[in-house]
Design a protein around this motif. Sequence first.
Motif, PDB file in Angstrom:
ATOM      1  N   PHE A   1      44.291  53.970  36.932  1.00  0.00           N
ATOM      2  CA  PHE A   1      42.937  53.979  36.405  1.00  0.00           C
ATOM      3  C   PHE A   1      41.850  53.561  37.383  1.00  0.00           C
ATOM      4  CE2 PHE A   1      45.949  53.110  32.961  1.00  0.00           C
ATOM      5  CZ  PHE A   1      45.783  54.295  32.263  1.00  0.00           C
ATOM      6  N   ARG A   2      42.214  52.837  38.446  1.00  0.00           N
ATOM      7  CA  ARG A   2      41.185  52.426  39.401  1.00  0.00           C
ATOM      8  C   ARG A   2      41.811  51.875  40.666  1.00  0.00           C
ATOM      9  NH1 ARG A   2      38.308  46.667  38.513  1.00  0.00           N
ATOM     10  NH2 ARG A   2      40.141  45.394  38.802  1.00  0.00           N
ATOM     11  N   THR A   3      40.993  51.841  41.705  1.00  0.00           N
ATOM     12  CA  THR A   3      41.361  51.194  42.957  1.00  0.00           C
ATOM     13  C   THR A   3      40.223  50.257  43.321  1.00  0.00           C
ATOM     14  OG1 THR A   3      42.660  53.090  43.685  1.00  0.00           O
ATOM     15  CG2 THR A   3      41.925  51.560  45.391  1.00  0.00           C
ATOM     16  N   VAL A   4      40.559  49.019  43.657  1.00  0.00           N
ATOM     17  CA  VAL A   4      39.539  48.032  43.974  1.00  0.00           C
ATOM     18  C   VAL A   4      40.028  47.159  45.130  1.00  0.00           C
ATOM     19  CG1 VAL A   4      40.368  46.358  42.283  1.00  0.00           C
ATOM     20  CG2 VAL A   4      37.976  46.301  42.981  1.00  0.00           C
ATOM     21  N   GLU A   5      39.083  46.735  45.962  1.00  0.00           N
ATOM     22  CA  GLU A   5      39.398  45.810  47.047  1.00  0.00           C
ATOM     23  C   GLU A   5      38.735  44.475  46.741  1.00  0.00           C
ATOM     24  OE1 GLU A   5      39.513  46.821  51.421  1.00  0.00           O
ATOM     25  OE2 GLU A   5      37.663  45.629  51.325  1.00  0.00           O
ATOM     26  N   ILE A   6      39.513  43.413  46.849  1.00  0.00           N
ATOM     27  CA  ILE A   6      39.032  42.064  46.568  1.00  0.00           C
ATOM     28  C   ILE A   6      39.211  41.246  47.836  1.00  0.00           C
ATOM     29  CG2 ILE A   6      39.337  40.029  45.108  1.00  0.00           C
ATOM     30  CD1 ILE A   6      41.121  42.169  43.388  1.00  0.00           C
ATOM     31  N   THR A   7      38.167  40.570  48.260  1.00  0.00           N
ATOM     32  CA  THR A   7      38.284  39.673  49.406  1.00  0.00           C
ATOM     33  C   THR A   7      37.937  38.263  48.937  1.00  0.00           C
ATOM     34  OG1 THR A   7      36.019  40.118  50.106  1.00  0.00           O
ATOM     35  CG2 THR A   7      37.749  41.460  51.101  1.00  0.00           C
ATOM     36  N   PHE A   8      38.701  37.294  49.431  1.00  0.00           N
ATOM     37  CA  PHE A   8      38.425  35.914  49.071  1.00  0.00           C
ATOM     38  C   PHE A   8      38.969  34.987  50.153  1.00  0.00           C
ATOM     39  CE2 PHE A   8      42.490  36.929  47.102  1.00  0.00           C
ATOM     40  CZ  PHE A   8      43.289  35.854  47.445  1.00  0.00           C
ATOM     41  N   THR A   9      38.462  33.780  50.131  1.00  0.00           N
ATOM     42  CA  THR A   9      38.921  32.706  51.002  1.00  0.00           C
ATOM     43  C   THR A   9      39.459  31.606  50.106  1.00  0.00           C
ATOM     44  OG1 THR A   9      37.247  33.249  52.656  1.00  0.00           O
ATOM     45  CG2 THR A   9      38.226  31.048  52.788  1.00  0.00           C
ATOM     46  N   LEU A  10      40.614  31.060  50.468  1.00  0.00           N
ATOM     47  CA  LEU A  10      41.214  29.998  49.658  1.00  0.00           C
ATOM     48  C   LEU A  10      40.208  28.875  49.430  1.00  0.00           C
ATOM     49  CD1 LEU A  10      44.790  29.725  51.240  1.00  0.00           C
ATOM     50  CD2 LEU A  10      44.111  30.936  49.152  1.00  0.00           C
ATOM     51  N   GLY A  11      40.109  28.435  48.177  1.00  0.00           N
ATOM     52  CA  GLY A  11      39.251  27.318  47.826  1.00  0.00           C
ATOM     53  C   GLY A  11      37.785  27.650  47.630  1.00  0.00           C
ATOM     54  N   VAL A  12      37.384  28.894  47.892  1.00  0.00           N
ATOM     55  CA  VAL A  12      35.986  29.285  47.759  1.00  0.00           C
ATOM     56  C   VAL A  12      35.811  30.107  46.478  1.00  0.00           C
ATOM     57  CG1 VAL A  12      34.079  30.557  48.806  1.00  0.00           C
ATOM     58  CG2 VAL A  12      35.681  29.290  50.269  1.00  0.00           C
ATOM     59  N   PRO A  13      34.952  29.649  45.564  1.00  0.00           N
ATOM     60  CA  PRO A  13      34.745  30.382  44.309  1.00  0.00           C
ATOM     61  C   PRO A  13      34.219  31.796  44.553  1.00  0.00           C
ATOM     62  CG  PRO A  13      33.749  28.197  44.186  1.00  0.00           C
ATOM     63  CD  PRO A  13      34.136  28.421  45.616  1.00  0.00           C
ATOM     64  N   PHE A  14      34.665  32.734  43.716  1.00  0.00           N
ATOM     65  CA  PHE A  14      34.170  34.103  43.787  1.00  0.00           C
ATOM     66  C   PHE A  14      34.248  34.729  42.405  1.00  0.00           C
ATOM     67  CE2 PHE A  14      38.676  34.639  44.200  1.00  0.00           C
ATOM     68  CZ  PHE A  14      38.984  35.912  43.736  1.00  0.00           C
ATOM     69  N   GLU A  15      33.585  35.876  42.255  1.00  0.00           N
ATOM     70  CA  GLU A  15      33.573  36.594  40.989  1.00  0.00           C
ATOM     71  C   GLU A  15      34.331  37.900  41.150  1.00  0.00           C
ATOM     72  OE1 GLU A  15      29.482  36.943  39.862  1.00  0.00           O
ATOM     73  OE2 GLU A  15      29.326  34.784  39.482  1.00  0.00           O
ATOM     74  N   TYR A  16      34.895  38.372  40.032  1.00  0.00           N
ATOM     75  CA  TYR A  16      35.756  39.534  40.071  1.00  0.00           C
ATOM     76  C   TYR A  16      35.721  40.209  38.707  1.00  0.00           C
ATOM     77  CZ  TYR A  16      40.293  41.983  40.064  1.00  0.00           C
ATOM     78  OH  TYR A  16      41.278  42.911  39.951  1.00  0.00           O
ATOM     79  N   SER A  17      35.883  41.516  38.698  1.00  0.00           N
ATOM     80  CA  SER A  17      35.934  42.272  37.452  1.00  0.00           C
ATOM     81  C   SER A  17      37.354  42.788  37.250  1.00  0.00           C
ATOM     82  CB  SER A  17      34.953  43.443  37.526  1.00  0.00           C
ATOM     83  OG  SER A  17      35.054  44.224  36.374  1.00  0.00           O
ATOM     84  N   LEU A  18      37.974  42.450  36.119  1.00  0.00           N
ATOM     85  CA  LEU A  18      39.311  42.938  35.796  1.00  0.00           C
ATOM     86  C   LEU A  18      39.257  44.431  35.487  1.00  0.00           C
ATOM     87  CD1 LEU A  18      40.497  40.011  33.477  1.00  0.00           C
ATOM     88  CD2 LEU A  18      41.032  40.355  35.901  1.00  0.00           C
ATOM     89  N   ALA A  19      40.403  45.064  35.417  1.00  0.00           N
ATOM     90  CA  ALA A  19      40.472  46.510  35.193  1.00  0.00           C
ATOM     91  C   ALA A  19      39.781  46.947  33.902  1.00  0.00           C
ATOM     92  CB  ALA A  19      41.924  46.974  35.189  1.00  0.00           C
ATOM     93  N   ASP A  20      39.756  46.068  32.890  1.00  0.00           N
ATOM     94  CA  ASP A  20      39.116  46.427  31.619  1.00  0.00           C
ATOM     95  C   ASP A  20      37.613  46.124  31.617  1.00  0.00           C
ATOM     96  OD1 ASP A  20      39.075  43.657  31.427  1.00  0.00           O
ATOM     97  OD2 ASP A  20      39.787  43.613  29.369  1.00  0.00           O
ATOM     98  N   GLY A  21      37.081  45.670  32.768  1.00  0.00           N
ATOM     99  CA  GLY A  21      35.657  45.370  32.875  1.00  0.00           C
ATOM    100  C   GLY A  21      35.307  43.918  32.622  1.00  0.00           C
ATOM    101  N   THR A  22      36.281  43.100  32.251  1.00  0.00           N
ATOM    102  CA  THR A  22      36.042  41.682  32.005  1.00  0.00           C
ATOM    103  C   THR A  22      35.650  40.985  33.300  1.00  0.00           C
ATOM    104  OG1 THR A  22      37.654  41.662  30.210  1.00  0.00           O
ATOM    105  CG2 THR A  22      37.092  39.536  31.184  1.00  0.00           C
ATOM    106  N   GLU A  23      34.553  40.243  33.262  1.00  0.00           N
ATOM    107  CA  GLU A  23      34.084  39.488  34.426  1.00  0.00           C
ATOM    108  C   GLU A  23      34.699  38.096  34.403  1.00  0.00           C
ATOM    109  OE1 GLU A  23      31.959  40.608  36.860  1.00  0.00           O
ATOM    110  OE2 GLU A  23      32.000  42.584  35.921  1.00  0.00           O
TER     111      GLU A  23
END
Length: 120
Positions: A56-78
């Motif tokens: 259903f989708r392809t997404v790239e997520i980048t993060f650094t350990l310990g650093v807060p970030f936001e992300y959207s799940l496959a169903d659109g949930t933030e």
Amino acid sequence: MTFNGTWKVDRNDNYDKFMEQMGVNLVKRKLAAHDNLKITIAQNGDNFTVNESSTFRTVEITFTLGVPFEYSLADGTEISGTWAKEGDKLVGKFSRKDNGKELLTVREIIADELVQVKSC
């Protein structure tokens, strides 16, 4: 321990119940049960790039350990939260923006498998 590699989901134990607890509706839960998810992880020290590819989708997520970030799940949930390393495990602690439900994800490499356990 490095988490570099490409991982294909081969089973989802109790995944429907987990998604129900997270507030995912029935139609989206049924679709998610057949999404053929593949996860590719590239780790460089504390920095991660995760590619999630599914039917259903392809997404790239980048993060650094310990650093807060936001992300959207496959169903659109933030969601928002952080990943941390605890021993040989990656532990993600997230919160849904819409209802505040907490999501915990633990990733661990056991033998030649990436084992991912999610709880709500």
